[in-house]
Motif scaffolding. Structure first.
Motif, mmCIF file in Angstrom:
data_model
loop_
_atom_site.group_PDB
_atom_site.id
_atom_site.type_symbol
_atom_site.label_atom_id
_atom_site.label_comp_id
_atom_site.label_asym_id
_atom_site.label_seq_id
_atom_site.Cartn_x
_atom_site.Cartn_y
_atom_site.Cartn_z
ATOM 1 N N ARG A 92 -1.919 1.090 -26.664
ATOM 2 C CA ARG A 92 -2.094 1.930 -25.479
ATOM 3 C C ARG A 92 -2.056 1.089 -24.194
ATOM 4 O O ARG A 92 -1.321 1.391 -23.256
ATOM 5 N N LYS A 93 -2.868 0.033 -24.161
ATOM 6 C CA LYS A 93 -2.935 -0.784 -22.944
ATOM 7 C C LYS A 93 -1.596 -1.474 -22.673
ATOM 8 O O LYS A 93 -1.116 -1.493 -21.535
ATOM 9 N N GLY A 94 -0.979 -2.045 -23.707
ATOM 10 C CA GLY A 94 0.276 -2.756 -23.525
ATOM 11 C C GLY A 94 1.362 -1.875 -22.920
ATOM 12 O O GLY A 94 2.098 -2.295 -22.022
ATOM 13 N N LEU A 95 1.454 -0.643 -23.402
ATOM 14 C CA LEU A 95 2.449 0.290 -22.889
ATOM 15 C C LEU A 95 2.184 0.629 -21.424
ATOM 16 O O LEU A 95 3.105 0.654 -20.595
ATOM 17 N N MET A 96 0.921 0.862 -21.084
ATOM 18 C CA MET A 96 0.571 1.224 -19.709
ATOM 19 C C MET A 96 0.814 0.049 -18.752
ATOM 20 O O MET A 96 1.326 0.237 -17.648
ATOM 21 N N VAL A 97 0.474 -1.159 -19.180
ATOM 22 C CA VAL A 97 0.697 -2.342 -18.338
ATOM 23 C C VAL A 97 2.192 -2.535 -18.079
ATOM 24 O O VAL A 97 2.623 -2.766 -16.941
ATOM 25 N N PHE A 98 2.982 -2.461 -19.145
ATOM 26 C CA PHE A 98 4.436 -2.603 -19.003
ATOM 27 C C PHE A 98 4.979 -1.580 -18.002
ATOM 28 O O PHE A 98 5.781 -1.916 -17.118
ATOM 29 N N SER A 99 4.542 -0.345 -18.137
ATOM 30 C CA SER A 99 5.026 0.726 -17.269
ATOM 31 C C SER A 99 4.677 0.470 -15.806
ATOM 32 O O SER A 99 5.517 0.639 -14.911
ATOM 33 N N LEU A 100 3.438 0.068 -15.552
ATOM 34 C CA LEU A 100 2.980 -0.141 -14.179
ATOM 35 C C LEU A 100 3.684 -1.325 -13.510
ATOM 36 O O LEU A 100 4.072 -1.252 -12.337
ATOM 37 N N ILE A 101 3.869 -2.414 -14.253
ATOM 38 C CA ILE A 101 4.477 -3.613 -13.671
ATOM 39 C C ILE A 101 5.974 -3.423 -13.418
ATOM 40 O O ILE A 101 6.475 -3.691 -12.310
ATOM 41 N N ILE A 102 6.687 -2.943 -14.420
ATOM 42 C CA ILE A 102 8.144 -2.815 -14.293
ATOM 43 C C ILE A 102 8.513 -1.748 -13.269
ATOM 44 O O ILE A 102 9.457 -1.918 -12.482
ATOM 45 N N SER A 103 7.772 -0.647 -13.240
ATOM 46 C CA SER A 103 8.075 0.407 -12.257
ATOM 47 C C SER A 103 7.880 -0.114 -10.829
ATOM 48 O O SER A 103 8.664 0.206 -9.928
ATOM 49 N N ALA A 104 6.855 -0.938 -10.628
ATOM 50 C CA ALA A 104 6.616 -1.505 -9.297
ATOM 51 C C ALA A 104 7.758 -2.427 -8.886
ATOM 52 O O ALA A 104 8.198 -2.421 -7.730
ATOM 53 N N ALA A 154 9.108 0.572 4.362
ATOM 54 C CA ALA A 154 8.024 1.376 3.782
ATOM 55 C C ALA A 154 8.083 1.318 2.262
ATOM 56 O O ALA A 154 7.050 1.156 1.581
ATOM 57 N N VAL A 155 9.280 1.436 1.700
ATOM 58 C CA VAL A 155 9.465 1.357 0.242
ATOM 59 C C VAL A 155 9.038 -0.011 -0.278
ATOM 60 O O VAL A 155 8.347 -0.127 -1.303
ATOM 61 N N LEU A 156 9.435 -1.077 0.433
ATOM 62 C CA LEU A 156 9.088 -2.440 0.028
ATOM 63 C C LEU A 156 7.581 -2.649 -0.003
ATOM 64 O O LEU A 156 7.021 -3.192 -0.968
ATOM 65 N N LEU A 157 6.891 -2.220 1.024
ATOM 66 C CA LEU A 157 5.442 -2.413 1.111
ATOM 67 C C LEU A 157 4.701 -1.639 0.036
ATOM 68 O O LEU A 157 3.761 -2.151 -0.588
ATOM 69 N N LEU A 158 5.118 -0.401 -0.209
ATOM 70 C CA LEU A 158 4.432 0.404 -1.221
ATOM 71 C C LEU A 158 4.737 -0.102 -2.634
ATOM 72 O O LEU A 158 3.885 -0.019 -3.524
ATOM 73 N N GLY A 159 5.920 -0.641 -2.839
ATOM 74 C CA GLY A 159 6.229 -1.253 -4.132
ATOM 75 C C GLY A 159 5.368 -2.473 -4.399
ATOM 76 O O GLY A 159 4.881 -2.685 -5.514
ATOM 77 N N THR A 160 5.157 -3.271 -3.366
ATOM 78 C CA THR A 160 4.302 -4.462 -3.484
ATOM 79 C C THR A 160 2.857 -4.072 -3.787
ATOM 80 O O THR A 160 2.189 -4.699 -4.623
ATOM 81 N N GLU A 161 2.378 -3.040 -3.121
ATOM 82 C CA GLU A 161 1.020 -2.553 -3.385
ATOM 83 C C GLU A 161 0.885 -2.076 -4.830
ATOM 84 O O GLU A 161 -0.116 -2.362 -5.501
ATOM 85 N N SER A 162 1.891 -1.365 -5.331
ATOM 86 C CA SER A 162 1.853 -0.874 -6.709
ATOM 87 C C SER A 162 1.849 -2.019 -7.712
ATOM 88 O O SER A 162 1.197 -1.940 -8.761
ATOM 89 N N LEU A 163 2.576 -3.087 -7.396
ATOM 90 C CA LEU A 163 2.586 -4.265 -8.266
ATOM 91 C C LEU A 163 1.191 -4.869 -8.342
ATOM 92 O O LEU A 163 0.714 -5.253 -9.426
ATOM 93 N N LEU A 164 0.499 -4.947 -7.213
ATOM 94 C CA LEU A 164 -0.861 -5.483 -7.192
ATOM 95 C C LEU A 164 -1.800 -4.622 -8.040
ATOM 96 O O LEU A 164 -2.614 -5.150 -8.817
ATOM 97 N N LEU A 165 -1.682 -3.302 -7.933
ATOM 98 C CA LEU A 165 -2.513 -2.401 -8.737
ATOM 99 C C LEU A 165 -2.247 -2.604 -10.231
ATOM 100 O O LEU A 165 -3.177 -2.595 -11.048
ATOM 101 N N GLY A 166 -0.979 -2.802 -10.577
ATOM 102 C CA GLY A 166 -0.630 -3.033 -11.972
ATOM 103 C C GLY A 166 -1.239 -4.313 -12.516
ATOM 104 O O GLY A 166 -1.704 -4.365 -13.659
ATOM 105 N N LEU A 167 -1.263 -5.360 -11.698
ATOM 106 C CA LEU A 167 -1.849 -6.635 -12.125
ATOM 107 C C LEU A 167 -3.363 -6.522 -12.305
ATOM 108 O O LEU A 167 -3.940 -7.094 -13.245
ATOM 109 N N ILE A 168 -4.032 -5.779 -11.440
ATOM 110 C CA ILE A 168 -5.479 -5.554 -11.584
ATOM 111 C C ILE A 168 -5.758 -4.782 -12.863
ATOM 112 O O ILE A 168 -6.683 -5.108 -13.625
ATOM 113 N N PHE A 169 -4.958 -3.756 -13.120
ATOM 114 C CA PHE A 169 -5.100 -2.960 -14.344
ATOM 115 C C PHE A 169 -4.951 -3.861 -15.574
ATOM 116 O O PHE A 169 -5.743 -3.778 -16.523
#
Length: 397
Positions: free
Chosen positions: A80-92, A172-187
């Motif tokens: 479960r965790k591995g799939l969610m981490v992969f999804s969050l990082i790659i999508s960002a 705007a897209v670049l900044l929000l993508g970077t923020e999402s990457l940070l959230l994925g790393l915390i997760f």
């Protein structure tokens, strides 16, 4: 392991799960509808129509739907965790890459891939929560995840609109993508591994039986079509309200339009209200009430008074998230086995509604008027209400 060993409401594990599942919802929805408030800018930049520009939103949700169909069969094959981490990082990463794409068709194609990747979160998040926390805390945990979706959708839209107005839509897209990457790393760092689930080899015969059972269960089918219709109506309003507010008689600039998305705050209240109401009232009654009020809010959007429009949008938004939270809870709780498949199919219908109705109503609006557009969405919600009433006679344990 027994139920007492699950993550009880007051435990540290439960608090960490709630925090991280909130972050995952935040990231998913900030990315998923990133382009929604930018559609007028994108349409102008690529010199295209309202309906064509909306494909930037619909492509991502279509990819999401395709991914959820895939994960309805394969979700239980992955941790479960591995799939969610992969999804969050790659999508960002894909969101960040989108900031430099010069062609609209390629941007749409990347949206499809991103939607497919990010579907891994939605495919297993509800299943994880029903497995790892006791029944008494399930509603609260699910509401937290959906609150993350709500706040992610709101903050992503507001940030995108303000940043695009000041620095251009690509930045705007670049900044929000970077923020999402940070959230994925915390997760990745903090989210607990599953204790009550182990990956298993996909038994396609068993999965086909589960899918057949789900898709021939009248109760579940009505919930699935409810998800399709609710999400289709909701995305349609938020896709095209920006165009209406930019035009006469409102003629608002991008800064004021950005803060219209603060209405998503009411969505947070909607998700939390249902966890309290579900302990006191019958679930289908709650769903029926919120769909009815959602229809009232929709009709108020016909007004040419900005304050009535804002009130109507707030009511519409609160009731959408309350209804969606209740429908998703009912789906997860009704599925006695194959929970990841059941919730994947729910999200599949949900995002198909976003893609099909979300773009289809844009072409309708382009060829007709705002009044006909609202009339069409009103019919959609009336059908949704009929489906809910038909489920009234059936109960979940």
């Amino acid at each position: 392991m027994n139920t007492e060993e699950k993550a009880e409401k007051r435990s540290t594990r439960f608090k960490i799960i709630r925090f991280c599942i909130f972050l995952s919802g935040l990231s998913v929805f900030a990315q998923l509808y990133l382009f929604q408030p930018l559609l007028p800018m994108v349409a102008g930049h690529f010199n295209t129509s309202v309906g064509d520009s909306s494909l930037l939103v619909s492509s991502t949700t279509a990819g999401m739907a395709a991914g959820l169909f895939f994960f309805a069969f394969r979700a239980d094959s992955f941790p479960r965790k591995g799939l969610m981490v992969f999804s969050l990082i790659i999508s960002a990463v894909l969101t960040i890459v989108s900031a430099w794409i010069p062609d609209l068709n390629l941007l749409i194609a990347i949206g499809v891939v991103k939607g497919f990747v990010i579907s891994g979160v939605s495919a297993v998040a509800l299943a994880y929560l029903t497995e790892e926390v006791p029944l008494s805390a399930t509603a609260l945990a699910i509401s937290t995840y959906l609150s993350g979706n709500t706040i992610g959708g709101m903050s992503g839209r507001i940030s995108a609109t303000v940043l695009a107005g000041e620095f251009g839509w690509r930045n705007a897209v670049l900044l929000l993508g970077t923020e999402s990457l940070l959230l994925g790393l915390i997760f990745w760092k903090f989210f607990p591994e599953s204790k009550f689930f182990n990956p298993q080899k996909t038994d396609y015969h068993l999965k086909m039986k589960q899918m057949k059972r789900l898709l021939t269960d009248p109760y579940m089918l009505r919930l699935y079509f409810t998800a399709f219709l609710l999400m289709g109506a909701f995305v349609s309003v938020y896709n095209y309200l920006t165009f209406r507010l930019e035009a006469a008689p409102f003629s608002l600039n991008h800064f004021f339009i950005a803060f219209i998305f603060l209405m998503y705050t009411f969505g947070v209240f909607g998700t939390m209200i249902t966890s309290r109401l579900s302990a006191r009232f019958e679930r289908t009654d709650i769903l029926k009430t919120f769909v009815t009020l959602m229809l009232v809010g929709l009709l108020l959007l016909l007004s040419e008074n900005i304050f009535i429009v804002i009130f109507g949008l707030g009511l519409f938004t609160l009731c959408f998230f309350a209804a969606h939270t209740m429908a998703s809870q009912m789906t997860a709780l009704h599925a006695q086995e194959g929970k990841s498949s059941a919730t994947s199919v729910y999200w599949l219908f949900y995002y198909f509604g976003s893609s099909i109705l979300g773009s289809g109503t844009g072409y309708l609006l382009h060829e007709s008027s705002w009044t006909i557009f609202i009339g069409m969405l009103s019919a959609v919600l009336i059908i949704c209400l009929i489906l809910t009433i038909r489920n009234k006679s059936l109960k979940i344990d």
